[in-house]
Write a protein that holds these residues in place. Sequence first.
Motif, mmCIF file in Angstrom:
data_model
loop_
_atom_site.group_PDB
_atom_site.id
_atom_site.type_symbol
_atom_site.label_atom_id
_atom_site.label_comp_id
_atom_site.label_asym_id
_atom_site.label_seq_id
_atom_site.Cartn_x
_atom_site.Cartn_y
_atom_site.Cartn_z
ATOM 1 N N ALA A 83 0.880 -1.271 -0.073
ATOM 2 C CA ALA A 83 -0.194 0.036 0.082
ATOM 3 C C ALA A 83 0.907 1.150 -0.005
ATOM 4 C CB ALA A 83 -0.886 0.053 1.153
ATOM 5 N N PHE A 84 1.804 1.373 0.961
ATOM 6 C CA PHE A 84 2.573 2.614 1.056
ATOM 7 C C PHE A 84 3.384 2.859 -0.291
ATOM 8 C CE2 PHE A 84 6.548 4.601 2.418
ATOM 9 C CZ PHE A 84 5.844 6.007 2.738
ATOM 10 N N PRO A 85 4.055 1.803 -0.894
ATOM 11 C CA PRO A 85 4.780 2.051 -2.404
ATOM 12 C C PRO A 85 3.857 2.626 -3.386
ATOM 13 C CG PRO A 85 5.705 0.099 -1.321
ATOM 14 C CD PRO A 85 4.546 0.624 -0.440
ATOM 15 N N MET A 86 2.699 1.956 -3.426
ATOM 16 C CA MET A 86 1.534 2.345 -4.344
ATOM 17 C C MET A 86 1.209 3.635 -4.050
ATOM 18 S SD MET A 86 1.287 0.058 -6.592
ATOM 19 C CE MET A 86 -0.254 0.211 -7.156
ATOM 20 N N VAL A 87 0.935 4.111 -2.841
ATOM 21 C CA VAL A 87 0.461 5.721 -2.581
ATOM 22 C C VAL A 87 1.439 6.400 -3.113
ATOM 23 C CG1 VAL A 87 -0.302 7.235 -0.996
ATOM 24 C CG2 VAL A 87 -1.104 4.756 -0.894
ATOM 25 N N LEU A 88 2.968 6.183 -3.005
ATOM 26 C CA LEU A 88 3.832 7.169 -3.412
ATOM 27 C C LEU A 88 4.091 7.161 -4.756
ATOM 28 C CD1 LEU A 88 6.811 6.498 -0.713
ATOM 29 C CD2 LEU A 88 5.269 8.509 -0.833
ATOM 30 N N SER A 89 3.753 5.987 -5.490
ATOM 31 C CA SER A 89 3.907 6.150 -6.764
ATOM 32 C C SER A 89 2.886 6.707 -7.577
ATOM 33 C CB SER A 89 4.073 4.680 -7.394
ATOM 34 O OG SER A 89 3.035 3.885 -7.064
ATOM 35 N N SER A 90 1.656 6.760 -6.705
ATOM 36 C CA SER A 90 0.206 7.278 -7.289
ATOM 37 C C SER A 90 0.439 8.898 -7.461
ATOM 38 C CB SER A 90 -0.911 6.811 -6.537
ATOM 39 O OG SER A 90 -1.268 5.432 -6.610
ATOM 40 N N VAL A 91 1.452 9.051 -6.218
ATOM 41 C CA VAL A 91 1.393 10.628 -6.203
ATOM 42 C C VAL A 91 2.395 11.114 -7.155
ATOM 43 C CG1 VAL A 91 2.412 12.463 -4.801
ATOM 44 C CG2 VAL A 91 0.996 10.825 -3.777
ATOM 45 N N GLY A 92 3.383 10.330 -7.523
ATOM 46 C CA GLY A 92 4.149 10.775 -8.676
ATOM 47 C C GLY A 92 3.547 10.556 -9.834
ATOM 48 N N SER A 93 2.602 9.581 -9.966
ATOM 49 C CA SER A 93 2.009 9.387 -11.472
ATOM 50 C C SER A 93 0.965 10.572 -11.768
ATOM 51 C CB SER A 93 1.256 7.955 -11.519
ATOM 52 O OG SER A 93 2.097 7.013 -11.420
ATOM 53 N N THR A 94 0.517 10.938 -10.649
ATOM 54 C CA THR A 94 -0.523 12.048 -10.796
ATOM 55 C C THR A 94 0.177 13.434 -11.304
ATOM 56 O OG1 THR A 94 -1.843 11.229 -8.823
ATOM 57 C CG2 THR A 94 -2.187 13.632 -9.311
ATOM 58 N N VAL A 95 1.510 13.669 -10.669
ATOM 59 C CA VAL A 95 2.402 14.704 -11.308
ATOM 60 C C VAL A 95 2.518 14.612 -12.822
ATOM 61 C CG1 VAL A 95 4.526 15.768 -11.201
ATOM 62 C CG2 VAL A 95 3.451 15.245 -9.141
ATOM 63 N N VAL A 96 2.972 13.292 -13.266
ATOM 64 C CA VAL A 96 3.114 12.835 -14.589
ATOM 65 C C VAL A 96 1.718 13.291 -15.297
ATOM 66 C CG1 VAL A 96 3.840 11.133 -16.291
ATOM 67 C CG2 VAL A 96 4.932 11.562 -14.076
ATOM 68 N N ALA A 97 0.807 12.700 -14.787
ATOM 69 C CA ALA A 97 -0.510 13.038 -15.590
ATOM 70 C C ALA A 97 -0.848 14.198 -15.938
ATOM 71 C CB ALA A 97 -1.605 12.203 -14.820
ATOM 72 N N THR A 98 -0.549 15.024 -14.803
ATOM 73 C CA THR A 98 -0.884 16.455 -14.825
ATOM 74 C C THR A 98 0.066 17.039 -15.901
ATOM 75 O OG1 THR A 98 -1.371 16.674 -12.506
ATOM 76 C CG2 THR A 98 -0.981 18.833 -13.637
ATOM 77 N N TRP A 99 1.322 16.703 -15.938
ATOM 78 C CA TRP A 99 1.967 17.108 -17.035
ATOM 79 C C TRP A 99 1.660 16.818 -18.635
ATOM 80 C CZ3 TRP A 99 4.714 13.645 -20.516
ATOM 81 C CH2 TRP A 99 5.581 14.275 -21.431
ATOM 82 N N GLY A 100 1.186 15.395 -18.640
ATOM 83 C CA GLY A 100 0.539 14.887 -19.879
ATOM 84 C C GLY A 100 -0.695 15.771 -20.401
ATOM 85 N N VAL A 101 -1.314 16.198 -19.382
ATOM 86 C CA VAL A 101 -2.599 16.954 -19.783
ATOM 87 C C VAL A 101 -2.221 18.552 -20.400
ATOM 88 C CG1 VAL A 101 -4.654 17.966 -19.079
ATOM 89 C CG2 VAL A 101 -4.514 15.732 -18.370
ATOM 90 N N LEU A 102 -1.412 19.155 -19.579
ATOM 91 C CA LEU A 102 -0.741 20.313 -19.990
ATOM 92 C C LEU A 102 -0.081 20.167 -21.089
ATOM 93 C CD1 LEU A 102 0.474 21.627 -16.553
ATOM 94 C CD2 LEU A 102 -1.531 22.531 -17.759
#
Length: 161
Positions: A83-102
């Motif tokens: 759970a903890f590594p997945m939450v951390l990687s989800s936060v990172g993926s959210t940053v990457v997804a925001t970059w993708g939309v921008l």
Amino acid sequence: MSTAERHREAASPAAFDGRYARAGEYTGDAEAGRPLWADDPVGRRRMPDAVRNAAVRAVLIVALTLVQAVIAFFCTLAGSWLAFPMVLSSVGSTVVATWGVLDVWVTRQVWNQRNGVVSAPNSTARQRRRERRRARREARAAERSAGGSPRRGGTGQLSHP
């Protein structure tokens, strides 16, 4: 109107507008002379390749981020060590997804700037341009009617002295 009269009216060629098949008639038949379907014109223009590539990339990244967030949620509910590594990687993926939309937005803006934007016929800029042109024409016409021409060399000579 009786049933037989309605049936005769529906079967007449005048009542048939070509969009729907009559009972027992196959519309793809070559003898009928009509295709099975008709292509409608597309309402919007196709996206430019660069913008479409960025949009596909963004959709894939966002989809993977959402899947990752759901897995992190379920791992948290299950009390898994993952759970903890997945939450951390989800936060990172959210940053990457925001970059993708921008990236889609920036790519679209750059493409519009380089290749021009089709302006609407009733745009404000075009209307102001027309008004300025009309004012300049009227000013020139007023100068001409007043007499003196603003051009140099009013003596009629064709070359410099």
